[in-house]
Design a protein around this motif. Structure first.
Motif, short mmCIF file in Angstrom:
data_model
loop_
_atom_site.label_atom_id
_atom_site.label_comp_id
_atom_site.label_asym_id
_atom_site.label_seq_id
_atom_site.Cartn_x
_atom_site.Cartn_y
_atom_site.Cartn_z
N ASN A 53 15.20 -14.60 -9.40
CA ASN A 53 16.07 -15.76 -9.16
C ASN A 53 17.26 -15.81 -10.09
O ASN A 53 18.09 -16.71 -9.97
CB ASN A 53 15.26 -17.06 -9.28
N SER A 54 17.38 -14.85 -11.02
CA SER A 54 18.57 -14.76 -11.87
C SER A 54 19.48 -13.62 -11.46
O SER A 54 20.49 -13.38 -12.10
CB SER A 54 18.15 -14.58 -13.34
N GLY A 55 19.11 -12.89 -10.43
CA GLY A 55 19.94 -11.80 -9.95
C GLY A 55 19.57 -10.44 -10.51
O GLY A 55 20.11 -9.43 -10.09
N GLY A 56 18.62 -10.40 -11.49
CA GLY A 56 18.19 -9.12 -12.04
C GLY A 56 17.13 -8.45 -11.19
O GLY A 56 16.56 -9.05 -10.27
N GLN A 57 16.87 -7.18 -11.49
CA GLN A 57 15.84 -6.46 -10.74
C GLN A 57 14.49 -7.11 -10.98
O GLN A 57 14.18 -7.56 -12.07
CB GLN A 57 15.80 -5.00 -11.17
N SER A 58 13.67 -7.14 -9.92
CA SER A 58 12.41 -7.86 -9.99
C SER A 58 11.25 -6.99 -9.51
O SER A 58 11.37 -5.78 -9.41
CB SER A 58 12.52 -9.14 -9.16
N THR A 59 10.13 -7.64 -9.18
CA THR A 59 8.86 -6.97 -8.91
C THR A 59 8.49 -7.13 -7.44
O THR A 59 8.64 -8.20 -6.86
CB THR A 59 7.76 -7.58 -9.79
N LEU A 60 7.96 -6.06 -6.87
CA LEU A 60 7.40 -6.09 -5.52
C LEU A 60 5.88 -6.07 -5.65
O LEU A 60 5.32 -5.15 -6.25
CB LEU A 60 7.89 -4.89 -4.71
N THR A 61 5.20 -7.08 -5.10
CA THR A 61 3.75 -7.17 -5.19
C THR A 61 3.15 -6.91 -3.82
O THR A 61 3.58 -7.50 -2.83
CB THR A 61 3.33 -8.57 -5.67
N ALA A 62 2.15 -6.01 -3.76
CA ALA A 62 1.53 -5.68 -2.48
C ALA A 62 0.09 -5.25 -2.73
O ALA A 62 -0.27 -4.82 -3.83
CB ALA A 62 2.30 -4.58 -1.76
N ASP A 63 -0.75 -5.38 -1.71
CA ASP A 63 -2.13 -4.94 -1.83
C ASP A 63 -2.22 -3.42 -1.73
O ASP A 63 -3.02 -2.79 -2.42
CB ASP A 63 -2.95 -5.58 -0.71
N LYS A 64 -1.38 -2.82 -0.92
CA LYS A 64 -1.42 -1.39 -0.73
C LYS A 64 -0.05 -0.91 -0.31
O LYS A 64 0.67 -1.59 0.41
CB LYS A 64 -2.47 -1.04 0.34
N ALA A 65 0.31 0.30 -0.78
CA ALA A 65 1.57 0.90 -0.37
C ALA A 65 1.29 2.29 0.17
O ALA A 65 0.64 3.11 -0.50
CB ALA A 65 2.55 0.98 -1.55
N ASN A 66 1.73 2.57 1.36
CA ASN A 66 1.57 3.88 1.98
C ASN A 66 2.95 4.50 2.08
O ASN A 66 3.75 4.12 2.92
CB ASN A 66 0.94 3.73 3.37
N LEU A 67 3.23 5.45 1.16
CA LEU A 67 4.59 5.95 1.01
C LEU A 67 4.61 7.47 1.16
O LEU A 67 3.63 8.16 0.88
CB LEU A 67 5.14 5.57 -0.38
N THR A 68 5.75 7.99 1.57
CA THR A 68 5.94 9.44 1.60
C THR A 68 6.27 9.96 0.21
O THR A 68 5.91 11.07 -0.16
CB THR A 68 7.06 9.79 2.59
N GLY A 69 6.94 9.16 -0.58
CA GLY A 69 7.28 9.57 -1.94
C GLY A 69 7.70 8.36 -2.74
O GLY A 69 8.06 7.32 -2.20
N VAL A 70 7.61 8.49 -4.09
CA VAL A 70 8.02 7.43 -5.00
C VAL A 70 8.91 8.03 -6.08
O VAL A 70 8.50 9.00 -6.75
CB VAL A 70 6.81 6.73 -5.65
N ASN A 71 10.11 7.53 -6.23
CA ASN A 71 10.99 7.91 -7.34
C ASN A 71 11.02 6.76 -8.33
O ASN A 71 11.49 5.66 -7.99
CB ASN A 71 12.40 8.21 -6.83
N THR A 72 10.49 6.99 -9.52
CA THR A 72 10.44 5.93 -10.52
C THR A 72 10.47 6.53 -11.90
O THR A 72 10.09 7.70 -12.10
CB THR A 72 9.18 5.06 -10.33
N GLU A 73 10.89 5.78 -12.90
CA GLU A 73 10.92 6.26 -14.28
C GLU A 73 9.53 6.22 -14.90
O GLU A 73 9.18 7.06 -15.71
CB GLU A 73 11.87 5.40 -15.11
N TRP A 74 8.71 5.21 -14.51
CA TRP A 74 7.39 5.10 -15.10
C TRP A 74 6.48 4.29 -14.19
O TRP A 74 6.94 3.55 -13.32
CB TRP A 74 7.43 4.49 -16.50
N VAL A 75 5.14 4.45 -14.42
CA VAL A 75 4.12 3.69 -13.71
C VAL A 75 3.14 3.16 -14.74
O VAL A 75 2.74 3.90 -15.65
CB VAL A 75 3.39 4.57 -12.68
N GLN A 76 2.75 1.88 -14.60
CA GLN A 76 1.84 1.26 -15.56
C GLN A 76 0.79 0.44 -14.81
O GLN A 76 1.01 0.01 -13.67
CB GLN A 76 2.60 0.35 -16.53
N GLY A 77 -0.36 0.20 -15.47
CA GLY A 77 -1.36 -0.71 -14.92
C GLY A 77 -0.82 -2.13 -14.81
O GLY A 77 0.29 -2.43 -15.24
#
Length: 439
Positions: free
Chosen positions: A287-311
């Motif tokens: 709500n401030s215009g910055g990057q935020s979080t996507l919450t989902a129960d499951k993601a079925n993806l062909t690929g993920v490009n990300t800098e890091w993954v955490q619990g």
């Protein structure tokens, strides 16, 4: 035959008969009195009798509402008022009396007797007013009475024109705009406005309405103006108008083909996260215009490009992805973490050391010279246990059998020493062979 001439005029012309269930029709009656003769006439009184009742030949049903007045005008242009007064009670007549009891009415002079606020009788037809004059040819001679009949038309009440031009002051509303609806219409109607979820009656003599804040439109809204006649039988007219809302609030939206929009956003400050559709995909903002979080129960993806993954927790382990491969960290810091697996099938492993699962298990380090085997999680030398070893060479100070009581061989500068186990002493042992073949 009267000496004077009488002509009736009305406003409006013609008068409209009153209609049941509607405000009464009113008008003004003018009686023009003129001298069209060649010589002066002397007059004393002029009496105008009004037909009263509800019939076609009656002018009004209520004589008492009429307001009379009179004016005399000469050919030269001077004017003066004359007194037009009601006659005896029950006569339904008005009478004007000449100043001084008798006055000259010169050729070309005129007098206007006005009956204002006449409530017109309800039946259409021809109403006849009776005029009686007392006039003579000399100032002092005998007066004579003469009468004349003058008539006017009462038309049937016209149909009330329906209301029209029901319109909003703005067809597109912003969040802070106030809506005003207006229309044109007769007082012979009562008005009501209908809208989704409510209806509002409109005060008399009012031709505009604004919804209260609670009723303000939240989305595209159609308003219905209902005009109900006060006559019997009643007649209803319906007019509609629609306004659009720039930022509509919808309970549910179903699109069967698709939705084209640059972004979607929550409705309140607490939920104003935004999904923006870019040329390369989707961006999630808070709500401030910055990057935020996507919450989902499951993601079925062909690929993920990300800098890091955490619990899910901030102190969970996390994985970063440098160019060289994968870094496994623990907690929220940059300390190395652990990888747990049932099995690892690898092309190679580069590591400083390898240890069993417990901290007191044996472990192996990999110095430049080769391999070190330690025991008990310490740096005490450990044992290598194997069923068979196929080696190109072994460099060692001594070799012993599997049991601590077995004999052992020592490799000194001069050669090989064979010892037997005897309470840790170096007593010579025995070499047993089947055959020696030497050159």
């Amino acid at each position: 035959m009267t000496m004077l001439t009488y002509t009736l005029l009305t406003d409006p012309a013609p008068l409209e008969a009153s209609a049941a269930g509607r405000p009464p029709s009113t008008g003004t009656v003018y009686l023009l009195v003129t001298n069209t003769g060649q010589q002066a006439a002397f007059w004393s009184t002029i009496t105008v009798q009004v037909p009263v009742g509800n019939g076609a030949g009656d002018l009004t049903s209520d004589f008492t509402t009429i307001k009379p007045k009179g004016e005399y005008g000469t050919w030269s242009g001077t004017r003066s008022s004359v007194s037009l007064q009601p006659g005896p009670q029950g006569s339904n007549a008005f009478q004007v009396t000449a100043p001084g009891g008798r006055a000259s009415f010169a050729p070309g002079d005129h007098m206007v007797l006005t009956l204002e606020e006449v409530t017109v009788a309800p039946a259409a037809g021809l109403a006849v007013l009776k005029v009686a004059e007392n006039t003579g040819r000399t100032r002092t001679g005998r007066l004579s009475s003469s009468v004349a009949a003058v008539s006017l038309v009462k038309t049937a009440a016209k149909e009330i024109p329906p209301p029209c031009d029901f319109r909003p002051d703005k067809v597109m509303l912003d969040d802070t705009d106030t809506l005003t609806l207006s229309w044109e219409g007769s007082d012979d109607f009562s008005y009501e406005i209908l809208f989704p979820g409510g209806r509002r009656s409109i005060a008399s003599n009012t031709r505009s309405w604004s919804p209260a804040a609670a009723d303000a439109p939240k989305r595209a809204t159609t308003y219905i103006l209902v005009a109900t006649s006060r006559s019997t039988p009643q007649r209803k007219h319906y007019l509609t108008t629609t306004v659009q809302v720039r930022n509509p609030v919808l309970e549910i939206l179903t699109a069967t083909t698709g939705i084209d929009t640059p972004w979607v956003q929550g409705t309140t400050d607490a939920t104003k996260g935004r999904v923006t559709f870019t040329g390369t995909g989707v961006e999630i903002s808070n709500n401030s215009g910055g990057q935020s979080t996507l919450t989902a129960d499951k993601a079925n993806l062909t690929g993920v490009n990300t800098e890091w993954v955490q619990g899910r927790s901030t102190d969970d382990g996390w994985i970063s992805f440098p160019k060289e491969g994968v870094n496994v960290r623990r907690g929220s810091g940059h300390d190395w973490g652990s990888v747990f697996a049932d099995k690892a099938d690898l092309n190679g492993v580069n590591t400083g050391w390898v240890q069993g699962r417990s901290t007191d298990d044996g472990w192996i380090s990999f110095p430049k010279d080769g391999l070190n085997v330690y025991r008990d999680g310490s740096r005490s030398w450990g044992n290598v246990a194997a069923e068979k070893a196929d080696l190109n060479g072994v460099s060692t100070k001594w070799v012993q059998g599997k049991d601590d009581r077995d004999g052992w061989i020592d490799f000194s500068y001069y050669g090989v020493n064979v010892f037997r186990h005897d309470e840790g002493t170096k007593r010579w042992g025995v070499i047993g062979v089947n055959r020696i073949d030497h050159h």
